[in-house]
Design a protein around this motif. Structure first.
Motif, PDB file in Angstrom:
ATOM      1  N   ASP A  59       0.868  -1.173   0.000  1.00 16.35           N
ATOM      2  CA  ASP A  59       0.000   0.000   0.000  1.00 16.35           C
ATOM      3  C   ASP A  59       0.906   1.225   0.000  1.00 16.35           C
ATOM      4  N   VAL A  60       0.879   2.005  -1.077  1.00 16.98           N
ATOM      5  CA  VAL A  60       1.801   3.138  -1.213  1.00 16.98           C
ATOM      6  C   VAL A  60       1.543   4.243  -0.192  1.00 16.98           C
ATOM      7  N   THR A  61       0.431   4.182   0.529  1.00 20.17           N
ATOM      8  CA  THR A  61       0.149   5.186   1.547  1.00 20.17           C
ATOM      9  C   THR A  61       0.622   4.751   2.933  1.00 20.17           C
ATOM     10  N   SER A  98     -13.268  20.165  -1.613  1.00 14.63           N
ATOM     11  CA  SER A  98     -12.515  19.038  -1.066  1.00 14.63           C
ATOM     12  C   SER A  98     -12.306  19.166   0.433  1.00 14.63           C
ATOM     13  N   SER A  99     -12.462  18.049   1.106  1.00 15.36           N
ATOM     14  CA  SER A  99     -12.199  18.026   2.555  1.00 15.36           C
ATOM     15  C   SER A  99     -10.693  17.908   2.793  1.00 15.36           C
ATOM     16  N   GLU A 100     -10.284  18.214   4.002  1.00 17.88           N
ATOM     17  CA  GLU A 100      -8.873  18.047   4.365  1.00 17.88           C
ATOM     18  C   GLU A 100      -8.447  16.603   4.141  1.00 17.88           C
ATOM     19  N   GLU A 101      -9.307  15.666   4.516  1.00 16.09           N
ATOM     20  CA  GLU A 101      -8.995  14.239   4.345  1.00 16.09           C
ATOM     21  C   GLU A 101      -8.787  13.898   2.869  1.00 16.09           C
ATOM     22  N   GLU A 102      -9.632  14.411   1.991  1.00 17.67           N
ATOM     23  CA  GLU A 102      -9.497  14.144   0.558  1.00 17.67           C
ATOM     24  C   GLU A 102      -8.214  14.761  -0.008  1.00 17.67           C
ATOM     25  N   ILE A 103      -7.889  15.955   0.435  1.00 19.68           N
ATOM     26  CA  ILE A 103      -6.663  16.616  -0.037  1.00 19.68           C
ATOM     27  C   ILE A 103      -5.439  15.811   0.379  1.00 19.68           C
ATOM     28  N   ARG A 104      -5.409  15.376   1.606  1.00 26.09           N
ATOM     29  CA  ARG A 104      -4.284  14.554   2.074  1.00 26.09           C
ATOM     30  C   ARG A 104      -4.224  13.224   1.310  1.00 26.09           C
ATOM     31  N   THR A 107      -2.887  13.528  -2.312  1.00 22.64           N
ATOM     32  CA  THR A 107      -1.450  13.797  -2.262  1.00 22.64           C
ATOM     33  C   THR A 107      -0.683  12.555  -1.822  1.00 22.64           C
ATOM     34  N   ASP A 108      -1.212  11.852  -0.829  1.00 28.39           N
ATOM     35  CA  ASP A 108      -0.543  10.626  -0.362  1.00 28.39           C
ATOM     36  C   ASP A 108      -0.445   9.577  -1.464  1.00 28.39           C
ATOM     37  N   VAL A 109      -1.541   9.324  -2.133  1.00 29.91           N
ATOM     38  CA  VAL A 109      -1.553   8.282  -3.169  1.00 29.91           C
ATOM     39  C   VAL A 109      -0.697   8.678  -4.369  1.00 29.91           C
ATOM     40  N   ALA A 154      -0.390  17.178  -7.395  1.00 24.11           N
ATOM     41  CA  ALA A 154       0.347  15.979  -6.975  1.00 24.11           C
ATOM     42  C   ALA A 154       1.191  15.433  -8.126  1.00 24.11           C
ATOM     43  N   LYS A 155       0.640  15.452  -9.324  1.00 17.81           N
ATOM     44  CA  LYS A 155       1.372  14.931 -10.483  1.00 17.81           C
ATOM     45  C   LYS A 155       2.500  15.876 -10.905  1.00 17.81           C
ATOM     46  N   PHE A 156       2.285  17.191 -10.793  1.00 18.86           N
ATOM     47  CA  PHE A 156       3.375  18.153 -11.024  1.00 18.86           C
ATOM     48  C   PHE A 156       4.510  17.883 -10.036  1.00 18.86           C
ATOM     49  N   ALA A 157       4.160  17.584  -8.798  1.00 14.45           N
ATOM     50  CA  ALA A 157       5.166  17.305  -7.774  1.00 14.45           C
ATOM     51  C   ALA A 157       6.006  16.086  -8.152  1.00 14.45           C
ATOM     52  N   VAL A 158       5.371  15.053  -8.673  1.00 11.91           N
ATOM     53  CA  VAL A 158       6.119  13.861  -9.102  1.00 11.91           C
ATOM     54  C   VAL A 158       7.091  14.223 -10.214  1.00 11.91           C
ATOM     55  N   GLU A 159       6.633  15.002 -11.180  1.00  8.87           N
ATOM     56  CA  GLU A 159       7.514  15.417 -12.279  1.00  8.87           C
ATOM     57  C   GLU A 159       8.754  16.145 -11.736  1.00  8.87           C
ATOM     58  N   GLY A 160       8.536  17.097 -10.843  1.00  9.20           N
ATOM     59  CA  GLY A 160       9.664  17.846 -10.265  1.00  9.20           C
ATOM     60  C   GLY A 160      10.574  16.974  -9.430  1.00  9.20           C
ATOM     61  N   TYR A 161       9.988  16.062  -8.682  1.00  2.01           N
ATOM     62  CA  TYR A 161      10.764  15.141  -7.842  1.00  2.01           C
ATOM     63  C   TYR A 161      11.678  14.268  -8.706  1.00  2.01           C
TER      64      TYR A 161
END
Length: 181
Positions: A59-61, A98-104, A107-109, A154-161
């Motif tokens: 589980d990636v989370t 979006s709820s805080e839970e959904e935002i997290r 980003t986590d996934v 989240a996907k932009f973050a992966v590209e930069g990472y």
């Protein structure tokens, strides 16, 4: 000795098909998924093709789940040659909806999972002085899309990472990084 590959998110779609493709090309495949109850389709394909695919729980989370899967593979084979960061989830809601839970969660996934899976395999790849890390991103990681900004972020973050890692790890350790949009 066969090259091996760890692929996340293989219960369906791109992950399942990537598992079959790598196995058909002679790789030992570790096909991972968070819910092993969803492995039926992959198990059928493995049996049909007599493929060298082992299904593992990951589980990636959950960092402990990632570490356990990577350690199991390394104990068994002594190495990981390729990591395919495929696990991810779509998400189409505006920030205000979006709820805080959904935002997290999004980003986590879609981002943290990539970081923590990469972090788990990098020490082994550095030690063997070779490897390939492929991250499945999205056009949403290149161009922002309306009503989809959290997913795109989240996907932009992966590209930069991936670009950041490639800027110093590739030449020093012969570990290559790729993004598939």
């Amino acid at each position: 000795m066969k090259r091996n590959v760890l692929i996340t998110g293989t219960s369906s779609g791109v992950g399942l098909e990537a598992s079959l493709l790598f196995a058909s090309k002679g790789y030992k495949v570790y096909a991972s998924m968070r819910n092993l109850a969803k492995a039926t389709a992959l198990k059928e394909k493995i049996k049909e093709g007599d493929l060298d695919i082992e299904i593992v729980e990951l589980d990636v989370t959950k960092i402990d789940s990632i570490k356990k899967a990577v350690e199991t593979i390394v104990e068994k084979d002594g190495k990981i040659d390729v990591l395919v960061n495929n696990a991810g989830a779509g998400f189409a809601k505006t920030t205000e909806q979006s709820s805080e839970e959904e935002i997290r969660w999004v980003t986590d996934v879609n981002y943290h999972g990539v970081v923590f899976c990469t972090q788990a395999v990098l020490p082994y790849m550095r030690k063997q002085r070779s490897g390939q890390i492929i991250s499945v991103t999205s056009v949403g990681g290149l161009v922002g899309q309306p009503f989809n900004e959290l997913y795109c972020g989240a996907k932009f973050a992966v590209e930069g990472y991936m670009e950041g890692l490639a800027s110093y790890v590739t030449d020093a350790f012969n570990i290559n990084f790729s993004c598939v949009e």
